[in-house]
Motif scaffolding. Structure first.
Motif, PDB file in Angstrom:
ATOM      1  N   VAL A  78       1.092  -1.460  -0.266  1.00  0.00           N
ATOM      2  CA  VAL A  78      -0.082   0.087   0.098  1.00  0.00           C
ATOM      3  C   VAL A  78       0.746   1.002   0.180  1.00  0.00           C
ATOM      4  N   GLU A  79       1.979   1.309   0.343  1.00  0.00           N
ATOM      5  CA  GLU A  79       3.177   2.708   0.235  1.00  0.00           C
ATOM      6  C   GLU A  79       4.118   2.467  -0.644  1.00  0.00           C
ATOM      7  N   LYS A  80       3.469   1.869  -1.675  1.00  0.00           N
ATOM      8  CA  LYS A  80       4.070   1.647  -3.270  1.00  0.00           C
ATOM      9  C   LYS A  80       2.799   2.409  -4.302  1.00  0.00           C
ATOM     10  N   ASP A  81       3.530   3.018  -4.735  1.00  0.00           N
ATOM     11  CA  ASP A  81       2.800   3.468  -6.095  1.00  0.00           C
ATOM     12  C   ASP A  81       3.038   1.943  -6.679  1.00  0.00           C
ATOM     13  N   PHE A  82       2.297   1.914  -8.096  1.00  0.00           N
ATOM     14  CA  PHE A  82       1.533   1.079  -9.027  1.00  0.00           C
ATOM     15  C   PHE A  82       1.332   1.433 -10.527  1.00  0.00           C
ATOM     16  N   GLU A  83       1.557   0.410 -11.350  1.00  0.00           N
ATOM     17  CA  GLU A  83       1.593   0.554 -12.993  1.00  0.00           C
ATOM     18  C   GLU A  83      -0.023   0.239 -12.715  1.00  0.00           C
ATOM     19  N   TRP A  84      -0.606   0.809 -13.165  1.00  0.00           N
ATOM     20  CA  TRP A  84      -2.781   0.421 -13.561  1.00  0.00           C
ATOM     21  C   TRP A  84      -1.967  -0.373 -14.834  1.00  0.00           C
ATOM     22  N   THR A  85      -2.536  -1.699 -14.960  1.00  0.00           N
ATOM     23  CA  THR A  85      -2.314  -2.499 -16.650  1.00  0.00           C
ATOM     24  C   THR A  85      -3.827  -2.835 -17.073  1.00  0.00           C
ATOM     25  N   GLU A  86      -4.045  -3.616 -17.690  1.00  0.00           N
ATOM     26  CA  GLU A  86      -5.268  -4.139 -17.392  1.00  0.00           C
ATOM     27  C   GLU A  86      -5.739  -5.228 -17.850  1.00  0.00           C
ATOM     28  N   GLU A  87      -4.164  -5.781 -17.484  1.00  0.00           N
ATOM     29  CA  GLU A  87      -3.674  -7.021 -18.103  1.00  0.00           C
ATOM     30  C   GLU A  87      -4.419  -7.514 -16.750  1.00  0.00           C
ATOM     31  N   GLY A  88      -3.595  -7.364 -15.379  1.00  0.00           N
ATOM     32  CA  GLY A  88      -3.801  -7.390 -14.179  1.00  0.00           C
ATOM     33  C   GLY A  88      -5.138  -7.060 -13.588  1.00  0.00           C
ATOM     34  N   LEU A  89      -5.646  -6.013 -14.462  1.00  0.00           N
ATOM     35  CA  LEU A  89      -7.509  -5.901 -13.391  1.00  0.00           C
ATOM     36  C   LEU A  89      -8.079  -7.448 -13.933  1.00  0.00           C
ATOM     37  N   GLN A  90      -8.059  -7.896 -15.801  1.00  0.00           N
ATOM     38  CA  GLN A  90      -8.143  -9.054 -15.659  1.00  0.00           C
ATOM     39  C   GLN A  90      -8.159 -10.439 -15.090  1.00  0.00           C
ATOM     40  N   GLY A  91      -6.534 -10.292 -14.570  1.00  0.00           N
ATOM     41  CA  GLY A  91      -5.854 -11.402 -13.352  1.00  0.00           C
ATOM     42  C   GLY A  91      -6.804 -11.470 -11.989  1.00  0.00           C
ATOM     43  N   ALA A  92      -7.666 -10.248 -11.649  1.00  0.00           N
ATOM     44  CA  ALA A  92      -8.620 -10.642 -10.802  1.00  0.00           C
ATOM     45  C   ALA A  92      -9.734 -10.316 -10.944  1.00  0.00           C
ATOM     46  N   HIS A  93     -10.244 -10.540 -12.452  1.00  0.00           N
ATOM     47  CA  HIS A  93     -11.381 -10.804 -12.574  1.00  0.00           C
ATOM     48  C   HIS A  93     -11.558 -12.790 -12.360  1.00  0.00           C
ATOM     49  N   ARG A  94     -10.330 -12.628 -13.076  1.00  0.00           N
ATOM     50  CA  ARG A  94     -10.351 -13.668 -13.653  1.00  0.00           C
ATOM     51  C   ARG A  94     -10.436 -15.401 -12.488  1.00  0.00           C
ATOM     52  N   PHE A  95      -9.784 -14.715 -10.888  1.00  0.00           N
ATOM     53  CA  PHE A  95      -9.932 -15.138  -9.557  1.00  0.00           C
ATOM     54  C   PHE A  95     -11.629 -15.179  -9.546  1.00  0.00           C
ATOM     55  N   LEU A  96     -11.874 -14.368  -9.308  1.00  0.00           N
ATOM     56  CA  LEU A  96     -13.138 -14.114  -8.950  1.00  0.00           C
ATOM     57  C   LEU A  96     -14.454 -15.189 -10.007  1.00  0.00           C
ATOM     58  N   LYS A  97     -14.019 -14.792 -11.388  1.00  0.00           N
ATOM     59  CA  LYS A  97     -14.824 -16.065 -11.882  1.00  0.00           C
ATOM     60  C   LYS A  97     -14.609 -17.376 -11.117  1.00  0.00           C
ATOM     61  N   ARG A  98     -13.054 -17.841 -10.703  1.00  0.00           N
ATOM     62  CA  ARG A  98     -12.427 -19.009 -11.062  1.00  0.00           C
ATOM     63  C   ARG A  98     -13.317 -19.516  -9.712  1.00  0.00           C
ATOM     64  N   LEU A  99     -13.441 -18.605  -8.109  1.00  0.00           N
ATOM     65  CA  LEU A  99     -14.009 -18.573  -7.068  1.00  0.00           C
ATOM     66  C   LEU A  99     -15.108 -19.395  -7.226  1.00  0.00           C
ATOM     67  N   TRP A 100     -15.675 -18.544  -7.945  1.00  0.00           N
ATOM     68  CA  TRP A 100     -17.894 -18.497  -8.296  1.00  0.00           C
ATOM     69  C   TRP A 100     -17.718 -20.011  -9.045  1.00  0.00           C
ATOM     70  N   SER A 101     -16.930 -20.509  -9.836  1.00  0.00           N
ATOM     71  CA  SER A 101     -17.311 -21.497 -10.841  1.00  0.00           C
ATOM     72  C   SER A 101     -16.729 -23.196 -10.003  1.00  0.00           C
ATOM     73  N   PHE A 102     -15.944 -22.883  -8.899  1.00  0.00           N
ATOM     74  CA  PHE A 102     -15.734 -23.821  -7.904  1.00  0.00           C
ATOM     75  C   PHE A 102     -16.950 -23.884  -7.357  1.00  0.00           C
ATOM     76  N   PHE A 103     -17.689 -22.288  -6.529  1.00  0.00           N
ATOM     77  CA  PHE A 103     -18.445 -22.708  -5.748  1.00  0.00           C
ATOM     78  C   PHE A 103     -19.744 -23.420  -5.935  1.00  0.00           C
ATOM     79  N   HIS A 104     -19.910 -23.187  -7.629  1.00  0.00           N
ATOM     80  CA  HIS A 104     -20.763 -23.338  -8.489  1.00  0.00           C
ATOM     81  C   HIS A 104     -20.821 -25.523  -8.694  1.00  0.00           C
ATOM     82  N   GLU A 105     -19.545 -25.619  -8.471  1.00  0.00           N
ATOM     83  CA  GLU A 105     -19.788 -27.038  -8.887  1.00  0.00           C
ATOM     84  C   GLU A 105     -19.670 -27.624  -7.531  1.00  0.00           C
TER      85      GLU A 105
END
Length: 290
Positions: A78-105
């Motif tokens: 939190v104390e450091k700057d970071f580079e905003w990337t679309e790839e990073g955002l998509q990675g976070a989205h994929r994790f939540l989708k994976r969690l959602w899918s695993f729950f429903h399985e």
């Protein structure tokens, strides 16, 4: 001096003016800008003066508020700057989708399944390992959150989900262990991604909102280690890593070590002179030619 060297020396990036130029020419393409930046200059840091800021509302509309929060907190300390990337955002989205899918399985087997910590403390084998992993993750998570190390806390949750996906429950007890671990994941993610957590919490058969439940604490019984990995050395050189009972005696560890193929090969035509054993850490077999 190359263009890249000039930009670095003057703490500039291609994005300072390049984006404006392409926009004026009507040929702006994000991928092209990234390729040029990676070839000759540092990536442009987000700044109003460079017209490269990201509107959070646009990202929320595209990916949801949970994804945006998860990405921001996972991107780095939190104390450091970071580079905003679309790839990073998509990675976070994929994790939540994976969690959602695993729950429903597993939802049909987990919904309304009841368990107690007392009965889960008696599970054995892989289920016991998975439960230990879940409570170790919870313990580390609480420490990380106390220190505002959100990125490492999230990394631990992701690692736990990987372990759960590798776990193949067979018995009712196995599924109870799985449900407990998934509920722990929901509690750990709740301060970060409350919307998806509340939705999944409800689907598991819970009627009240998560905020009305006491945050779980690590189970001391689950955290207990029964085995430990130690290094096996021959004349100070690593030959194997073995699992032995925690606090095992030297004779026990020695017999397990000598049964390892690489260790046995290293001892061929050698005379064992000395055994150096550091409990729960390593065993070193000192040998010489016969």
């Amino acid at each position: 001096m190359t263009i890249g060297e000039f930009l670095k020396e003057n703490k500039l990036s291609v994005g300072d003016n390049f984006k404006f130029l392409l926009e004026k020419l009507g040929v702006y393409q994000e991928e092209f800008v990234k390729k040029v930046e990676s070839a000759v200059g540092e990536t442009a840091k987000m700044s109003k003066s460079k017209a490269n800021t990201v509107d959070p509302e646009d990202m929320v509309n595209s990916y949801g508020a949970d994804t945006v929060r998860l990405y921001i907190l996972f991107a780095g300390p939190v104390e450091k700057d970071f580079e905003w990337t679309e790839e990073g955002l998509q990675g976070a989205h994929r994790f939540l989708k994976r969690l959602w899918s695993f729950f429903h399985e597993n939802l049909e087997r987990l919904r309304d399944l009841q368990y107690t910590r007392e009965e889960l403390s008696k599970v054995e084998g892989k289920a016991k390992d998975v439960r230990r992993k879940a409570h170790q993750t919870l313990k580390k998570y609480l420490q990380d959150m106390e220190e505002l190390s959100f990125n490492t806390a999230i990394a631990g949750i992701m690692e736990l989900l990987n372990a759960l996906q590798d776990f193949k429950p067979e018995t009712q007890a196995d599924y109870k262990v799985l449900k407990e671990a998934l509920e722990l994941i929901l509690f750990m993610l709740y301060p970060i991604t409350p919307h998806i957590c509340e939705e999944l919490w409800n689907k598991l058969g819970n009627q009240r909102l998560m905020v009305f439940y006491t945050f779980p604490q690590p189970d001391p019984e689950a955290l207990k280690e029964e085995e430990v990995e130690i290094a096996v050395q021959v004349n100070g050189k690593l030959k194997a890593v073995i699992k032995v009972p925690i606090n095992a005696q030297e004779d026990t560890v020695k017999s397990i070590a000598l049964a390892q193929e690489k260790v046995a090969k290293a001892l061929e035509n050698k005379k064992l002179q000395k055994v150096i054993y550091v409990k729960n850490k390593l065993i070193n077999l000192v040998v010489r030619d016969e």
